[in-house]
Design a protein around this motif. Structure first.
Motif, mmCIF file in Angstrom:
data_model
loop_
_atom_site.group_PDB
_atom_site.id
_atom_site.type_symbol
_atom_site.label_atom_id
_atom_site.label_comp_id
_atom_site.label_asym_id
_atom_site.label_seq_id
_atom_site.Cartn_x
_atom_site.Cartn_y
_atom_site.Cartn_z
ATOM 1 N N ASN A 63 50.553 24.592 -20.385
ATOM 2 C CA ASN A 63 50.077 24.716 -19.019
ATOM 3 C C ASN A 63 48.636 24.271 -18.847
ATOM 4 N N VAL A 64 47.960 23.948 -19.927
ATOM 5 C CA VAL A 64 46.560 23.545 -19.848
ATOM 6 C C VAL A 64 46.486 22.080 -19.422
ATOM 7 N N ILE A 65 45.575 21.802 -18.472
ATOM 8 C CA ILE A 65 45.386 20.443 -17.969
ATOM 9 C C ILE A 65 44.044 19.960 -18.501
ATOM 10 N N PHE A 66 44.028 18.796 -19.112
ATOM 11 C CA PHE A 66 42.763 18.277 -19.614
ATOM 12 C C PHE A 66 42.730 16.763 -19.438
ATOM 13 N N SER A 67 41.517 16.270 -19.259
ATOM 14 C CA SER A 67 41.355 14.836 -19.060
ATOM 15 C C SER A 67 40.983 14.167 -20.374
ATOM 16 N N ASN A 68 41.076 12.855 -20.387
ATOM 17 C CA ASN A 68 40.445 12.080 -21.442
ATOM 18 C C ASN A 68 38.943 12.118 -21.179
ATOM 19 N N TRP A 69 38.154 11.575 -22.068
ATOM 20 C CA TRP A 69 36.727 11.440 -21.803
ATOM 21 C C TRP A 69 36.553 10.393 -20.707
ATOM 22 N N ILE A 70 35.767 10.749 -19.679
ATOM 23 C CA ILE A 70 35.577 9.898 -18.510
ATOM 24 C C ILE A 70 34.124 9.423 -18.488
ATOM 25 N N ASP A 71 33.919 8.109 -18.520
ATOM 26 C CA ASP A 71 32.561 7.571 -18.453
ATOM 27 C C ASP A 71 31.920 7.929 -17.117
ATOM 28 N N ALA A 72 30.615 8.194 -17.145
ATOM 29 C CA ALA A 72 29.878 8.486 -15.920
ATOM 30 C C ALA A 72 30.021 7.328 -14.943
ATOM 31 N N ASP A 73 30.379 7.658 -13.690
ATOM 32 C CA ASP A 73 30.525 6.677 -12.614
ATOM 33 C C ASP A 73 30.065 7.387 -11.343
ATOM 34 N N TRP A 74 28.820 7.226 -10.984
ATOM 35 C CA TRP A 74 28.209 8.001 -9.906
ATOM 36 C C TRP A 74 28.696 7.472 -8.561
ATOM 37 N N ASN A 75 29.920 7.850 -8.198
ATOM 38 C CA ASN A 75 30.623 7.291 -7.049
ATOM 39 C C ASN A 75 30.397 8.059 -5.744
ATOM 40 N N VAL A 76 29.640 9.161 -5.766
ATOM 41 C CA VAL A 76 29.351 9.904 -4.542
ATOM 42 C C VAL A 76 27.879 9.740 -4.161
ATOM 43 N N GLN A 77 26.984 9.911 -5.106
ATOM 44 C CA GLN A 77 25.549 9.741 -4.876
ATOM 45 C C GLN A 77 24.944 9.049 -6.100
ATOM 46 N N ASP A 78 24.099 8.057 -5.853
ATOM 47 C CA ASP A 78 23.497 7.307 -6.964
ATOM 48 C C ASP A 78 22.031 7.007 -6.640
ATOM 49 N N ASP A 79 21.234 8.054 -6.543
ATOM 50 C CA ASP A 79 19.809 7.937 -6.271
ATOM 51 C C ASP A 79 19.040 7.993 -7.591
ATOM 52 N N PRO A 80 17.779 7.547 -7.589
ATOM 53 C CA PRO A 80 17.008 7.516 -8.837
ATOM 54 C C PRO A 80 16.826 8.875 -9.504
ATOM 55 N N ARG A 81 16.808 9.970 -8.706
ATOM 56 C CA ARG A 81 16.560 11.296 -9.291
ATOM 57 C C ARG A 81 17.716 12.266 -9.098
ATOM 58 N N ALA A 82 18.796 11.833 -8.474
ATOM 59 C CA ALA A 82 19.959 12.701 -8.237
ATOM 60 C C ALA A 82 21.217 11.852 -8.175
ATOM 61 N N LYS A 83 22.226 12.278 -8.909
ATOM 62 C CA LYS A 83 23.474 11.516 -8.969
ATOM 63 C C LYS A 83 24.653 12.494 -8.929
ATOM 64 N N SER A 84 25.751 12.047 -8.356
ATOM 65 C CA SER A 84 26.964 12.869 -8.378
ATOM 66 C C SER A 84 28.194 11.968 -8.403
#
Length: 198
Positions: A63-84
């Motif tokens: 029942n456990v759900i797990f992902s593979n390792w996911i490379d960082a891809d700042w697809n919501v916010q990509d500012d110089p001092r804050a990313k999401s």
């Protein structure tokens, strides 16, 4: 006297011949006799030794759900001092994710073999990696990973770039698979307990 011995001998001989000629199968079974008295109870055997602590069978990961390792891809916010970035969860809905699931996100970075449970600074002193999950907003569906600079200085590519080894993995543990004996902040323990593949 000789005649009486002869008669006794002849009678005994006749009886033996008749007795040997009869078989057990010729007659009807007799009635079953009454139950005998109960014998004295035997002495109890010695108790076995208890198993070692932690020797229970391993829990499965059905029942456990797990992902593979996911490379960082700042697809919501990509500012110089804050990313999401948003990690979309399709296996369960947001209500179950928010209310009935343990959610863990782990961080791996280039240049170290350490895996960090989030939230965490990772290998840097001026960063903070964190996450939120299960929100109803369009951009916050699933899990949102956030990285901020904590000293007001722009983040470097070593701190945020997927091509520089910054990657994430989530582990979702539904109620039915949760274990109180597991330290979820220890990635290697979680990996072993739920038989997670790399």
């Amino acid at each position: 006297m000789k005649k009486s011995r002869l008669f006794k001998f002849m009678g005994l001989l006749t009886f033996v011949i008749i007795f040997l000629a009869c078989s057990a199968e010729d007659g009807a079974d007799g009635a079953i006799g009454p139950q005998g008295e109960q014998g004295t109870p035997g002495i109890d055997g010695q108790d076995g030794t208890d198993g070692q602590d932690g020797a229970d069978g391993e829990d499965g990961n059905a029942n456990v759900i797990f992902s593979n390792w996911i490379d960082a891809d700042w697809n919501v916010q990509d500012d110089p001092r804050a990313k999401s970035m948003n990690l979309l969860i399709t296996e369960i809905d947001n209500i179950e994710l928010r209310n009935k699931t343990l959610v863990f996100v782990y961080l791996q970075q280039w240049g170290t073999s350490s895996i960090y449970p989030m939230p965490n600074a990772g290998r840097w002193s001026n960063t903070w990696y964190s996450f939120t999950f299960g929100n109803n907003g369009v951009t916050l569906n699933g899990i949102t990973v956030t990285l901020i600079s904590t000293n007001g200085v722009d983040l470097t590519d070593l701190q945020y770039s997927g091509s520089r080894g910054n990657r994430f993995r989530y582990v979702l543990v539904p109620e039915s698979a949760q274990s109180s004996k597991l330290d979820y902040s220890n990635y290697e323990a979680v990996k072993a307990f739920y038989n997670l593949m790399d």
